[in-house]
Design a protein around this motif. Structure first.
Motif, PDB file in Angstrom:
ATOM      1  N   LEU A 152      90.905  12.191 -62.608  1.00 17.02           N
ATOM      2  CA  LEU A 152      91.961  13.185 -62.858  1.00 17.02           C
ATOM      3  C   LEU A 152      91.838  13.773 -64.252  1.00 17.02           C
ATOM      4  O   LEU A 152      91.893  14.998 -64.428  1.00 17.02           O
ATOM      5  N   LYS A 153      91.687  12.910 -65.242  1.00 18.23           N
ATOM      6  CA  LYS A 153      91.603  13.405 -66.614  1.00 18.23           C
ATOM      7  C   LYS A 153      90.351  14.255 -66.825  1.00 18.23           C
ATOM      8  O   LYS A 153      90.406  15.281 -67.514  1.00 18.23           O
ATOM      9  N   GLU A 154      89.242  13.845 -66.235  1.00 16.20           N
ATOM     10  CA  GLU A 154      88.018  14.646 -66.362  1.00 16.20           C
ATOM     11  C   GLU A 154      88.214  16.032 -65.752  1.00 16.20           C
ATOM     12  O   GLU A 154      87.788  17.030 -66.327  1.00 16.20           O
ATOM     13  N   PRO A 175      85.404  16.291 -69.242  1.00 15.88           N
ATOM     14  CA  PRO A 175      84.835  14.941 -69.310  1.00 15.88           C
ATOM     15  C   PRO A 175      84.732  14.363 -70.716  1.00 15.88           C
ATOM     16  O   PRO A 175      84.608  13.151 -70.868  1.00 15.88           O
ATOM     17  N   ASP A 176      84.810  15.209 -71.739  1.00 13.00           N
ATOM     18  CA  ASP A 176      84.657  14.721 -73.107  1.00 13.00           C
ATOM     19  C   ASP A 176      85.966  14.727 -73.892  1.00 13.00           C
ATOM     20  O   ASP A 176      85.951  14.574 -75.123  1.00 13.00           O
ATOM     21  N   SER A 210      98.543  15.030 -61.098  1.00 11.04           N
ATOM     22  CA  SER A 210      98.943  15.603 -62.380  1.00 11.04           C
ATOM     23  C   SER A 210      98.435  14.747 -63.538  1.00 11.04           C
ATOM     24  O   SER A 210      98.120  13.564 -63.375  1.00 11.04           O
ATOM     25  N   LEU A 211      98.381  15.355 -64.701  1.00 17.08           N
ATOM     26  CA  LEU A 211      97.989  14.629 -65.902  1.00 17.08           C
ATOM     27  C   LEU A 211      99.000  13.525 -66.206  1.00 17.08           C
ATOM     28  O   LEU A 211      98.623  12.422 -66.615  1.00 17.08           O
ATOM     29  N   GLU A 212     100.258  13.797 -65.968  1.00 19.80           N
ATOM     30  CA  GLU A 212     101.296  12.790 -66.189  1.00 19.80           C
ATOM     31  C   GLU A 212     101.057  11.561 -65.318  1.00 19.80           C
ATOM     32  O   GLU A 212     101.228  10.428 -65.761  1.00 19.80           O
ATOM     33  N   GLU A 266      90.620   6.476 -73.090  1.00 18.93           N
ATOM     34  CA  GLU A 266      91.547   5.386 -72.784  1.00 18.93           C
ATOM     35  C   GLU A 266      91.318   4.856 -71.372  1.00 18.93           C
ATOM     36  O   GLU A 266      91.283   3.638 -71.146  1.00 18.93           O
ATOM     37  N   SER A 267      91.143   5.760 -70.438  1.00 19.72           N
ATOM     38  CA  SER A 267      90.902   5.350 -69.052  1.00 19.72           C
ATOM     39  C   SER A 267      89.561   4.633 -68.915  1.00 19.72           C
ATOM     40  O   SER A 267      89.444   3.647 -68.182  1.00 19.72           O
ATOM     41  N   LEU A 268      88.547   5.115 -69.635  1.00 14.44           N
ATOM     42  CA  LEU A 268      87.243   4.457 -69.618  1.00 14.44           C
ATOM     43  C   LEU A 268      87.320   3.052 -70.209  1.00 14.44           C
ATOM     44  O   LEU A 268      86.660   2.128 -69.731  1.00 14.44           O
TER      45      LEU A 268
END
Length: 146
Positions: free
Chosen positions: A80-82, A87-88, A45-47, A94-96
């Motif tokens: 997950l976020k991508e 991806p943008d 999940s995003l969370e 933040e993760s990058l």
């Protein structure tokens, strides 16, 4: 997580511990929160990705950047976020940034620069070139070049 999301309160509490320099406490709280979110909403999940970000930050700030699981978790949060946001999306930055810090601490300056450059590019596209987050990203990149 949106500010009105009830799940943001525990994440904000972890961020507060990080700001206080209580990295071990932050890591412990983030790990518990990740387990809780994993059982309630799933580890994909995003969370969960947001909690992974604060867990990764508590680890690298606490001197655990060299642990393979720290880098693996940072990479998992990005993936997950991508997948969930694209991806943008600005939240991917933040993760990058976390992945870049880990690369920096490991002496992998090429990897750090790639992660930070991509984070800067995402922020600049999403927020505009005058945004403070973009300026911060440029400062970080400048320090890498020193």
């Amino acid at each position: 997580m949106p500010a009105d999301d009830p799940a943001s309160e525990p994440v904000d509490r972890v961020r507060g511990l990080i700001k206080q320099g209580k990295y071990a406490d932050a890591e412990s709280e983030a790990q518990k929160l990740l387990e809780q979110i994993g059982s309630q909403q799933g580890v994909d999940s995003l969370e969960a990705a947001v909690v992974m970000d604060v867990l990764v930050e508590s680890r690298w700030r606490g001197g655990k950047a060299q642990l393979p699981e720290t880098r693996e978790m940072a990479e998992r949060a990005i993936a997950l976020k991508e997948r969930l946001l694209g991806p943008d999306h600005v939240d991917v930055a933040e993760s990058l940034t976390n992945l870049g810090v880990i690369g920096f601490y490991l002496g992998d300056f090429r990897s750090a620069r790639q992660s930070w450059e991509r984070a800067r590019g995402i922020r600049e596209s999403a927020l505009g070139p005058e945004h403070p987050d973009v300026a911060h990203a440029l400062r970080v990149l400048g320090q890498l070049c020193e």
